[in-house]
Design a protein around this motif. Structure first.
Motif, PDB file in Angstrom:
ATOM      1  N   PHE A 147     -49.941 -26.551 -58.228  1.00  0.00           N
ATOM      2  CA  PHE A 147     -48.629 -26.628 -57.585  1.00  0.00           C
ATOM      3  C   PHE A 147     -48.701 -27.599 -56.407  1.00  0.00           C
ATOM      4  N   PRO A 148     -48.594 -28.914 -56.651  1.00  0.00           N
ATOM      5  CA  PRO A 148     -48.703 -29.881 -55.559  1.00  0.00           C
ATOM      6  C   PRO A 148     -47.643 -29.717 -54.474  1.00  0.00           C
ATOM      7  N   ASP A 149     -46.545 -29.053 -54.795  1.00  0.00           N
ATOM      8  CA  ASP A 149     -45.489 -28.809 -53.808  1.00  0.00           C
ATOM      9  C   ASP A 149     -45.517 -27.364 -53.303  1.00  0.00           C
ATOM     10  N   LEU A 150     -46.663 -26.726 -53.402  1.00  0.00           N
ATOM     11  CA  LEU A 150     -46.827 -25.318 -53.051  1.00  0.00           C
ATOM     12  C   LEU A 150     -46.298 -24.999 -51.656  1.00  0.00           C
ATOM     13  N   VAL A 151     -45.494 -23.959 -51.603  1.00  0.00           N
ATOM     14  CA  VAL A 151     -45.025 -23.405 -50.336  1.00  0.00           C
ATOM     15  C   VAL A 151     -45.299 -21.912 -50.382  1.00  0.00           C
ATOM     16  N   ILE A 194     -43.845 -20.354 -53.801  1.00  0.00           N
ATOM     17  CA  ILE A 194     -42.834 -21.178 -54.453  1.00  0.00           C
ATOM     18  C   ILE A 194     -43.498 -22.506 -54.798  1.00  0.00           C
ATOM     19  N   GLY A 195     -43.301 -22.960 -56.023  1.00  0.00           N
ATOM     20  CA  GLY A 195     -43.863 -24.251 -56.389  1.00  0.00           C
ATOM     21  C   GLY A 195     -43.485 -24.647 -57.795  1.00  0.00           C
ATOM     22  N   THR A 196     -43.752 -25.894 -58.100  1.00  0.00           N
ATOM     23  CA  THR A 196     -43.499 -26.437 -59.433  1.00  0.00           C
ATOM     24  C   THR A 196     -44.841 -26.812 -60.034  1.00  0.00           C
TER      25      THR A 196
END
Length: 132
Positions: A60-64, A84-86
């Motif tokens: 998840f490089p956009d991990l929050v 949350i992530g993609t």
């Protein structure tokens, strides 16, 4: 145990999970600290914990990660979170996920995490990740 210093610790831990720097997560653990996720094989020591955090951060490089709550339960500090992530990392599905979970920490005398037992709903995670 949800005193100001512990709240600050949890906020910094949350920021480490959002940093895309897995070693920053491991620094919150004692040198021989343990992270166990969903009853799996424990990650023992900072190198192994770094690898565990890296797996999530790579997937998840956009991990929050959000800090939802911090409270005591059965002698442990419970850190409730939302991830949350993609899933756009190597071999990813491209699907977005939003899951909640908990880590139950036993703190080390030096103010780091000695042992963390983490859990989240794997079935819900898989449903969001693969659309099943």
């Amino acid at each position: 145990m949800t005193s100001h210093p512990l709240q600050h610790f949890a906020e910094r831990y949350t920021a480490a999970w959002c940093s895309q720097q897995p070693s920053q997560v491991a620094e919150f653990f004692a040198p021989d600290g343990v992270l166990t996720i969903n009853g799996g094989t424990p990650s023992i020591g900072r190198d192994a914990i770094t690898a565990s955090a890296a797996a999530f951060m790579t997937a998840f490089p956009d991990l929050v990660v959000l800090l939802d709550a911090l409270h005591d339960h059965d002698g442990r500090v419970c850190y409730d979170w939302t991830l949350i992530g993609t899933n756009t990392g190597p071999g990813g599905t491209g699907r977005a996920v939003r899951i909640t979970g908990r880590e139950a920490w036993r703190m080390h005398a030096q103010g780091t995490i000695a042992d963390s037992v983490g859990s989240f709903d794997v079935a819900e995670y898989e449903r969001q990740l693969h659309g099943r």
